[in-house]
Design a protein around this motif. Structure first.
Motif, PDB file in Angstrom:
ATOM      1  N   LYS A  62      35.142  45.052  46.441  1.00  0.00           N
ATOM      2  CA  LYS A  62      34.835  43.989  45.423  1.00  0.00           C
ATOM      3  C   LYS A  62      34.543  42.850  46.718  1.00  0.00           C
ATOM      4  O   LYS A  62      33.561  42.085  46.526  1.00  0.00           O
ATOM      5  N   ASP A  63      35.611  42.697  47.540  1.00  0.00           N
ATOM      6  CA  ASP A  63      35.611  41.610  48.488  1.00  0.00           C
ATOM      7  C   ASP A  63      34.461  41.951  49.358  1.00  0.00           C
ATOM      8  O   ASP A  63      33.829  40.912  50.002  1.00  0.00           O
ATOM      9  N   ARG A  64      34.252  43.130  49.863  1.00  0.00           N
ATOM     10  CA  ARG A  64      33.296  43.598  50.922  1.00  0.00           C
ATOM     11  C   ARG A  64      32.024  43.023  50.380  1.00  0.00           C
ATOM     12  O   ARG A  64      31.149  42.651  50.870  1.00  0.00           O
ATOM     13  N   VAL A  65      31.672  43.659  49.048  1.00  0.00           N
ATOM     14  CA  VAL A  65      30.322  43.449  48.524  1.00  0.00           C
ATOM     15  C   VAL A  65      30.094  41.846  48.482  1.00  0.00           C
ATOM     16  O   VAL A  65      28.965  41.674  48.513  1.00  0.00           O
ATOM     17  N   SER A  66      31.020  41.483  47.617  1.00  0.00           N
ATOM     18  CA  SER A  66      30.702  39.779  47.527  1.00  0.00           C
ATOM     19  C   SER A  66      30.417  39.195  48.596  1.00  0.00           C
ATOM     20  O   SER A  66      29.388  38.130  48.728  1.00  0.00           O
ATOM     21  N   GLN A  67      30.890  39.514  49.838  1.00  0.00           N
ATOM     22  CA  GLN A  67      30.719  38.875  51.036  1.00  0.00           C
ATOM     23  C   GLN A  67      29.336  39.263  51.679  1.00  0.00           C
ATOM     24  O   GLN A  67      28.676  38.406  51.967  1.00  0.00           O
ATOM     25  N   GLU A  68      29.098  40.611  51.774  1.00  0.00           N
ATOM     26  CA  GLU A  68      27.620  40.951  52.121  1.00  0.00           C
ATOM     27  C   GLU A  68      26.612  40.496  51.403  1.00  0.00           C
ATOM     28  O   GLU A  68      25.616  40.164  52.039  1.00  0.00           O
ATOM     29  N   PHE A  69      26.809  40.068  50.242  1.00  0.00           N
ATOM     30  CA  PHE A  69      25.627  39.918  49.188  1.00  0.00           C
ATOM     31  C   PHE A  69      25.759  38.504  49.088  1.00  0.00           C
ATOM     32  O   PHE A  69      24.588  37.834  48.479  1.00  0.00           O
ATOM     33  N   GLY A  70      26.620  37.815  49.552  1.00  0.00           N
ATOM     34  CA  GLY A  70      26.547  36.153  49.546  1.00  0.00           C
ATOM     35  C   GLY A  70      26.837  35.785  47.985  1.00  0.00           C
ATOM     36  O   GLY A  70      26.221  34.636  47.717  1.00  0.00           O
ATOM     37  N   LEU A  71      27.749  36.372  47.304  1.00  0.00           N
ATOM     38  CA  LEU A  71      27.897  35.965  45.957  1.00  0.00           C
ATOM     39  C   LEU A  71      29.347  35.518  45.970  1.00  0.00           C
ATOM     40  O   LEU A  71      30.234  36.086  46.440  1.00  0.00           O
ATOM     41  N   GLU A  72      29.659  34.716  44.867  1.00  0.00           N
ATOM     42  CA  GLU A  72      30.850  34.214  44.489  1.00  0.00           C
ATOM     43  C   GLU A  72      31.389  34.858  43.303  1.00  0.00           C
ATOM     44  O   GLU A  72      30.960  34.802  42.294  1.00  0.00           O
ATOM     45  N   VAL A  73      32.427  35.554  43.476  1.00  0.00           N
ATOM     46  CA  VAL A  73      33.186  36.529  42.293  1.00  0.00           C
ATOM     47  C   VAL A  73      34.235  35.721  42.113  1.00  0.00           C
ATOM     48  O   VAL A  73      35.070  35.395  42.710  1.00  0.00           O
ATOM     49  N   ILE A  74      34.383  35.685  40.776  1.00  0.00           N
ATOM     50  CA  ILE A  74      35.691  35.166  40.176  1.00  0.00           C
ATOM     51  C   ILE A  74      36.351  36.431  39.168  1.00  0.00           C
ATOM     52  O   ILE A  74      35.787  37.331  38.800  1.00  0.00           O
ATOM     53  N   ASP A  75      37.827  36.239  39.561  1.00  0.00           N
ATOM     54  CA  ASP A  75      38.443  37.308  38.686  1.00  0.00           C
ATOM     55  C   ASP A  75      38.967  36.888  37.342  1.00  0.00           C
ATOM     56  O   ASP A  75      39.225  35.671  37.323  1.00  0.00           O
ATOM     57  N   LEU A  76      38.668  37.518  36.409  1.00  0.00           N
ATOM     58  CA  LEU A  76      39.085  37.223  35.047  1.00  0.00           C
ATOM     59  C   LEU A  76      40.178  38.166  34.744  1.00  0.00           C
ATOM     60  O   LEU A  76      39.956  39.322  34.613  1.00  0.00           O
ATOM     61  N   ARG A  77      41.202  37.577  34.202  1.00  0.00           N
ATOM     62  CA  ARG A  77      42.529  38.401  33.866  1.00  0.00           C
ATOM     63  C   ARG A  77      42.921  37.948  32.308  1.00  0.00           C
ATOM     64  O   ARG A  77      42.606  37.053  31.718  1.00  0.00           O
ATOM     65  N   SER A  78      43.837  38.894  31.661  1.00  0.00           N
ATOM     66  CA  SER A  78      44.462  38.909  30.341  1.00  0.00           C
ATOM     67  C   SER A  78      45.239  37.541  30.491  1.00  0.00           C
ATOM     68  O   SER A  78      46.034  37.219  31.404  1.00  0.00           O
ATOM     69  N   ASN A  79      45.184  36.988  29.291  1.00  0.00           N
ATOM     70  CA  ASN A  79      46.363  35.944  29.175  1.00  0.00           C
ATOM     71  C   ASN A  79      47.705  36.589  28.576  1.00  0.00           C
ATOM     72  O   ASN A  79      48.770  35.701  28.579  1.00  0.00           O
ATOM     73  N   THR A  80      47.719  37.930  28.300  1.00  0.00           N
ATOM     74  CA  THR A  80      49.070  38.574  27.760  1.00  0.00           C
ATOM     75  C   THR A  80      49.392  39.276  29.172  1.00  0.00           C
ATOM     76  O   THR A  80      48.963  40.105  29.813  1.00  0.00           O
ATOM     77  N   PRO A  81      50.671  38.813  29.620  1.00  0.00           N
ATOM     78  CA  PRO A  81      51.409  39.409  30.692  1.00  0.00           C
ATOM     79  C   PRO A  81      51.602  40.800  30.519  1.00  0.00           C
ATOM     80  O   PRO A  81      51.912  41.325  29.098  1.00  0.00           O
ATOM     81  N   LYS A  82      51.888  41.607  31.635  1.00  0.00           N
ATOM     82  CA  LYS A  82      52.158  43.171  31.430  1.00  0.00           C
ATOM     83  C   LYS A  82      53.409  43.483  30.728  1.00  0.00           C
ATOM     84  O   LYS A  82      53.357  44.434  30.047  1.00  0.00           O
TER      85      LYS A  82
END
Length: 217
Positions: A62-82
């Motif tokens: 994900k980090d590699r692709v977002s850098q190569e494509f010039g895209l800003e990627v955000i992480d979406l996480r659950s509000n419920t802790p593990k």
């Protein structure tokens, strides 16, 4: 849908003042849509549904692709802790109730995201499953949002040809026999006689995580 058709649809949504986003699992076949988006409009928000259970290789990819494509990627996480994602037996939900695990880590977070957007650009393909084959190019989703499926009429051969034409990177686990890659506990290698998505939730009567069943009308 062709590249020009996708571009035209993006421009139509933009002219109407529609707020767009896309979700991506960052598998080899899913980055074709990301590459197309990068060629048309890099301002479209890209969302990685970070369940906390992904292969380390997926996060690195994900980090590699977002850098190569010039895209800003955000992480979406659950509000419920593990620690709250456990069944009555104390085991984590992916072992006892994978549907609820998917709901907490994928469906619920994206449902909340739909409230903030107008168009969900989604890379489902009709050749991936019976559920996806029944979908349309545009479909209503919760909270007045529209799902746009620009890759719906693409097939595996077309994906491969596009990857080859633009020399797109491949997920590092693909050469090890993983073709449909999701959360690590619920993904296995594909056997020669298996369909691509049969490697997900293997041995369970489950082929979708809820994003394409609960968040569509």
């Amino acid at each position: 849908m062709t590249f020009e058709g996708i571009k035209e649809q993006f421009e139509k949504y933009a002219s109407e003042g529609k707020k767009m986003f896309t979700t991506s699992s960052f598998q080899s076949h899913s980055i074709v849509l990301l590459h197309i988006i990068s060629r048309i409009n890099k301002d479209i928000q890209v969302v990685f549904i970070n369940t906390g259970y992904h292969f380390p290789e997926t996060v690195e990819f994900k980090d590699r692709v977002s850098q190569e494509f010039g895209l800003e990627v955000i992480d979406l996480r659950s509000n419920t802790p593990k620690f709250m994602q456990r069944g009555t037996d104390g085991r984590l939900l992916f072992t006892s109730d994978p549907d609820h695990c998917c709901y907490l880590n994928k469906t619920q977070p994206v449902d909340a995201l739909l409230m903030q957007n107008d168009i969900w650009i989604n890379g489902v393909r009709a050749d991936q499953s019976a559920v996806r084959k029944a979908m349309k190019m545009e479909q209503p989703a919760p909270h007045g949002t529209i799902r746009f499926h620009p890759m719906l009429d693409w097939n595996a051969k077309m994906i491969y040809q596009y990857q080859k034409e633009y020399n797109l990177p491949k997920h590092p686990l693909e050469n090890s026999g993983y073709l449909s890659i999701g959360c690590e506990p619920c993904t296995r290698k594909v056997d020669p006689e298996m369909m691509e998505r049969e490697a997900r939730w293997y041995g369970m009567s489950k082929t979708e995580c809820g994003l394409h069943t609960d968040l569509v009308k």
